[in-house]
Design a protein around this motif. Structure first.
Motif, PDB file in Angstrom:
ATOM      1  N   ASP A  71       0.775  -0.987  -0.172  1.00 10.13           N
ATOM      2  CA  ASP A  71      -0.095  -0.040   0.107  1.00 10.13           C
ATOM      3  C   ASP A  71       0.764   1.242  -0.163  1.00 10.13           C
ATOM      4  O   ASP A  71       0.426   2.294  -0.668  1.00 10.13           O
ATOM      5  CB  ASP A  71      -0.885  -0.112   1.269  1.00 10.13           C
ATOM      6  CG  ASP A  71      -2.045  -1.066   1.292  1.00 10.13           C
ATOM      7  OD1 ASP A  71      -2.224  -1.773   0.087  1.00 10.13           O
ATOM      8  OD2 ASP A  71      -2.701  -1.124   2.216  1.00 10.13           O
ATOM      9  N   ALA A  72       2.038   1.258   0.737  1.00 10.54           N
ATOM     10  CA  ALA A  72       2.770   2.330   0.904  1.00 10.54           C
ATOM     11  C   ALA A  72       3.542   2.759  -0.416  1.00 10.54           C
ATOM     12  O   ALA A  72       3.783   3.748  -0.906  1.00 10.54           O
ATOM     13  CB  ALA A  72       4.010   2.134   2.279  1.00 10.54           C
ATOM     14  N   ILE A  73       3.934   1.636  -1.047  1.00  9.03           N
ATOM     15  CA  ILE A  73       4.885   1.829  -2.198  1.00  9.03           C
ATOM     16  C   ILE A  73       3.787   2.311  -3.233  1.00  9.03           C
ATOM     17  O   ILE A  73       4.059   3.017  -3.790  1.00  9.03           O
ATOM     18  CB  ILE A  73       5.388   0.406  -2.707  1.00  9.03           C
ATOM     19  CG1 ILE A  73       6.510   0.121  -1.732  1.00  9.03           C
ATOM     20  CG2 ILE A  73       5.729   0.231  -4.056  1.00  9.03           C
ATOM     21  CD1 ILE A  73       6.844  -1.249  -1.809  1.00  9.03           C
ATOM     22  N   GLN A  74       2.489   1.843  -3.312  1.00  9.43           N
ATOM     23  CA  GLN A  74       1.698   2.427  -4.442  1.00  9.43           C
ATOM     24  C   GLN A  74       1.217   3.936  -4.045  1.00  9.43           C
ATOM     25  O   GLN A  74       1.238   4.803  -4.940  1.00  9.43           O
ATOM     26  CB  GLN A  74       0.279   1.470  -4.138  1.00  9.43           C
ATOM     27  CG  GLN A  74      -0.578   1.507  -5.478  1.00  9.43           C
ATOM     28  CD  GLN A  74      -1.927   0.971  -5.175  1.00  9.43           C
ATOM     29  OE1 GLN A  74      -2.395   0.840  -4.087  1.00  9.43           O
ATOM     30  NE2 GLN A  74      -2.616   0.547  -6.322  1.00  9.43           N
ATOM     31  N   LEU A  75       1.055   4.343  -2.976  1.00 10.66           N
ATOM     32  CA  LEU A  75       0.641   5.424  -2.744  1.00 10.66           C
ATOM     33  C   LEU A  75       2.041   6.499  -2.951  1.00 10.66           C
ATOM     34  O   LEU A  75       1.850   7.411  -3.532  1.00 10.66           O
ATOM     35  CB  LEU A  75       0.501   5.724  -1.036  1.00 10.66           C
ATOM     36  CG  LEU A  75       0.051   6.996  -0.410  1.00 10.66           C
ATOM     37  CD1 LEU A  75      -1.142   7.455  -1.345  1.00 10.66           C
ATOM     38  CD2 LEU A  75      -0.406   6.993   0.798  1.00 10.66           C
ATOM     39  N   ILE A  76       3.103   6.057  -2.554  1.00 16.25           N
ATOM     40  CA  ILE A  76       4.454   6.743  -3.076  1.00 16.25           C
ATOM     41  C   ILE A  76       4.493   6.819  -4.715  1.00 16.25           C
ATOM     42  O   ILE A  76       4.673   7.957  -5.105  1.00 16.25           O
ATOM     43  CB  ILE A  76       5.599   6.109  -2.396  1.00 16.25           C
ATOM     44  CG1 ILE A  76       5.890   6.262  -0.857  1.00 16.25           C
ATOM     45  CG2 ILE A  76       7.097   6.671  -3.099  1.00 16.25           C
ATOM     46  CD1 ILE A  76       6.985   5.221  -0.166  1.00 16.25           C
ATOM     47  N   GLY A  77       4.128   5.794  -5.231  1.00 14.52           N
ATOM     48  CA  GLY A  77       4.186   5.878  -6.636  1.00 14.52           C
ATOM     49  C   GLY A  77       3.191   6.877  -7.098  1.00 14.52           C
ATOM     50  O   GLY A  77       3.726   7.728  -8.385  1.00 14.52           O
ATOM     51  N   LYS A  78       2.119   7.210  -6.697  1.00 16.67           N
ATOM     52  CA  LYS A  78       1.240   8.216  -7.381  1.00 16.67           C
ATOM     53  C   LYS A  78       1.437   9.525  -6.811  1.00 16.67           C
ATOM     54  O   LYS A  78       0.480  10.347  -7.108  1.00 16.67           O
ATOM     55  CB  LYS A  78      -0.218   7.592  -7.255  1.00 16.67           C
ATOM     56  CG  LYS A  78      -0.808   7.380  -5.870  1.00 16.67           C
ATOM     57  CD  LYS A  78      -2.080   6.791  -6.063  1.00 16.67           C
ATOM     58  CE  LYS A  78      -2.895   6.786  -4.781  1.00 16.67           C
ATOM     59  NZ  LYS A  78      -3.850   5.889  -4.544  1.00 16.67           N
ATOM     60  N   SER A  79       2.268   9.664  -5.686  1.00 18.07           N
ATOM     61  CA  SER A  79       2.550  10.951  -5.271  1.00 18.07           C
ATOM     62  C   SER A  79       3.561  11.628  -5.732  1.00 18.07           C
ATOM     63  O   SER A  79       4.616  11.153  -6.139  1.00 18.07           O
ATOM     64  CB  SER A  79       2.685  10.907  -3.660  1.00 18.07           C
ATOM     65  OG  SER A  79       1.770  10.159  -3.141  1.00 18.07           O
ATOM     66  N   ASP A  80       3.375  13.142  -6.078  1.00 13.95           N
ATOM     67  CA  ASP A  80       4.291  14.125  -6.648  1.00 13.95           C
ATOM     68  C   ASP A  80       4.956  14.961  -5.669  1.00 13.95           C
ATOM     69  O   ASP A  80       6.142  14.966  -5.716  1.00 13.95           O
ATOM     70  CB  ASP A  80       3.529  15.175  -7.670  1.00 13.95           C
ATOM     71  CG  ASP A  80       3.185  14.498  -8.889  1.00 13.95           C
ATOM     72  OD1 ASP A  80       4.082  13.383  -9.250  1.00 13.95           O
ATOM     73  OD2 ASP A  80       2.114  14.777  -9.478  1.00 13.95           O
ATOM     74  N   ASN A  81       4.210  15.306  -4.628  1.00 17.56           N
ATOM     75  CA  ASN A  81       5.315  16.041  -3.401  1.00 17.56           C
ATOM     76  C   ASN A  81       4.983  15.365  -2.240  1.00 17.56           C
ATOM     77  O   ASN A  81       4.112  15.173  -1.744  1.00 17.56           O
ATOM     78  CB  ASN A  81       4.384  17.518  -3.360  1.00 17.56           C
ATOM     79  CG  ASN A  81       4.056  18.180  -4.701  1.00 17.56           C
ATOM     80  OD1 ASN A  81       5.151  18.647  -5.206  1.00 17.56           O
ATOM     81  ND2 ASN A  81       2.775  18.308  -5.011  1.00 17.56           N
ATOM     82  N   ILE A  82       6.299  14.767  -2.126  1.00 16.22           N
ATOM     83  CA  ILE A  82       6.653  13.913  -0.852  1.00 16.22           C
ATOM     84  C   ILE A  82       7.522  14.787   0.107  1.00 16.22           C
ATOM     85  O   ILE A  82       8.529  15.294  -0.291  1.00 16.22           O
ATOM     86  CB  ILE A  82       7.238  12.626  -1.151  1.00 16.22           C
ATOM     87  CG1 ILE A  82       6.274  11.994  -2.209  1.00 16.22           C
ATOM     88  CG2 ILE A  82       7.267  11.873  -0.032  1.00 16.22           C
ATOM     89  CD1 ILE A  82       6.603  10.622  -2.733  1.00 16.22           C
ATOM     90  N   LEU A  83       7.153  14.659   1.220  1.00 14.60           N
ATOM     91  CA  LEU A  83       7.906  15.350   2.545  1.00 14.60           C
ATOM     92  C   LEU A  83       8.190  14.190   3.448  1.00 14.60           C
ATOM     93  O   LEU A  83       7.060  13.371   4.055  1.00 14.60           O
ATOM     94  CB  LEU A  83       7.204  16.574   3.257  1.00 14.60           C
ATOM     95  CG  LEU A  83       7.942  17.260   4.160  1.00 14.60           C
ATOM     96  CD1 LEU A  83       9.205  17.946   3.649  1.00 14.60           C
ATOM     97  CD2 LEU A  83       7.131  18.525   4.423  1.00 14.60           C
TER      98      LEU A  83
END
Ligand SMILES: [Mn+2]
Length: 321
Positions: free
Chosen positions: A10-22
């Protein structure tokens, strides 16, 4: 609770579709939180642009040698798709980062504290020696190649949180991960020198000062010492210079519980506790609204340091009665 494989996916999928990550560590950051944050940031930078590590507090001098340290900074206002909190048992540990974590569209919480209250949308909480082990696992599953920079940060995370692979949280998995990190060709002599053979004279003087105030209780099973703001001033030292004191006093042969009190301000005392074999110090710290692990825990008591000492000692003594 979902199993770790699902949570990681789930985390990998969410990271994959996120553009601005902090990404953020906790306040008063230690080697595990900074090492984990930088390792993840360096890894994600290989597949995405604009990865930042939020500066939630000053970075102790011990960790300024770490690769990727330049990724730490302020967050420029704007869209925030994903916030990743590392090594934080609760959202308040993010300090000034909390508001951004709440504002972000999604929040991933990666931590190894058993007391973690699952404040994220995705909570990767597992018992492991360090958050660095969980980040290692995540990077591996993302199939981003490890390099010496990532490995240096993760080695620092794991080495510092296991007391140089000495604490009882050190598992066979810890050593397997360390082995993989060594395969990357990291310079452990340089890492160890930076981490453990780099003590300033100010820190050394504070150390001596703290030992001269050492008190023993319960037939020598309890050792307590305190660091006041005056002691910091006199020795020209900072709070981060208290590192190493508590494990030293735990090293006294008769000691089971070591306790270090730090005066943050008048009316605010931070307490660190360590035990050796039997006592669950996280339970003691829980009574004061803190937490942590079986052999290493902490809490903040909103009282003057002398009174805080009395409160914590009364609690410890009930155990040894
Ligand atoms: Mn940790």
């Amino acid at each position: 609770m979902d199993n770790i494989d699902d949570l990681m996916a789930d985390a990998i999928q969410l990271i994959g579709k996120s553009d601005n990550i902090l990404i953020a560590s906790h306040v008063q950051p230690d080697g595990d939180s900074i090492g984990s944050a930088l390792a993840l940031a360096i890894a994600l930078t290989k597949i995405k642009d604009g990865i930042r590590v939020l500066k939630v507090d000053d970075i102790p001098a011990d960790y300024k040698f770490l690769p990727g340290i330049e990724l730490i900074g302020e967050w420029q206002n704007g869209e925030l798709d994903l916030f990743i909190a590392l090594d934080c048992a609760d959202i308040d540990r993010l300090g000034p980062g909390k508001a951004l974590a709440l504002r972000a569209r999604h929040l991933i919480n990666i931590d190894h504290h058993i007391t973690n209250d699952n404040f994220g949308d995705i909570n990767i909480i597992a018992e492991s020696a360090a958050t660095g082990e969980l980040v290692y696992d995540l990077i591996k599953r993302m199939e981003i190649g490890f390099d010496t920079d990532i490995a240096t940060c993760l080695y620092t995370a794991i080495s510092t949180d296991t007391g140089r692979f000495m604490y009882s949280n050190t598992s066979h998995k810890t050593h397997l991960i360390a082995s993989e990190l060594l395969k990357m060709g990291i310079d452990i002599n340089s890492i160890n020198t930076n981490l453990y053979q780099n003590r300033s004279i100010e820190r050394t003087n504070l150390f001596l000062d703290s030992l001269s105030g050492l008190e023993m209780f319960a037939d020598g099973e309890v050792a307590v010492t305190a660091i006041t703001q005056d002691m910091l001033d006199i020795n020209n030292a900072k709070l981060e210079d208290t590192e190493g004191i508590i494990s030293f006093i735990r090293g006294i042969d008769t000691v089971e519980v070591a306790c270090l009190l730090k005066e943050i301000a008048r009316g605010e005392t931070k307490v660190s506790m360590r035990s050796k074999m039997r006592i669950d110090v996280s339970r003691i710290c829980n009574k004061f609204g803190g937490g942590g692990h079986l052999r290493a825990a902490g809490c903040t008591i909103y009282d003057d340091i002398d009174h805080a000492k009395k409160l914590i000692l009364d609690e410890i003594k009930t155990i040894f009665r």
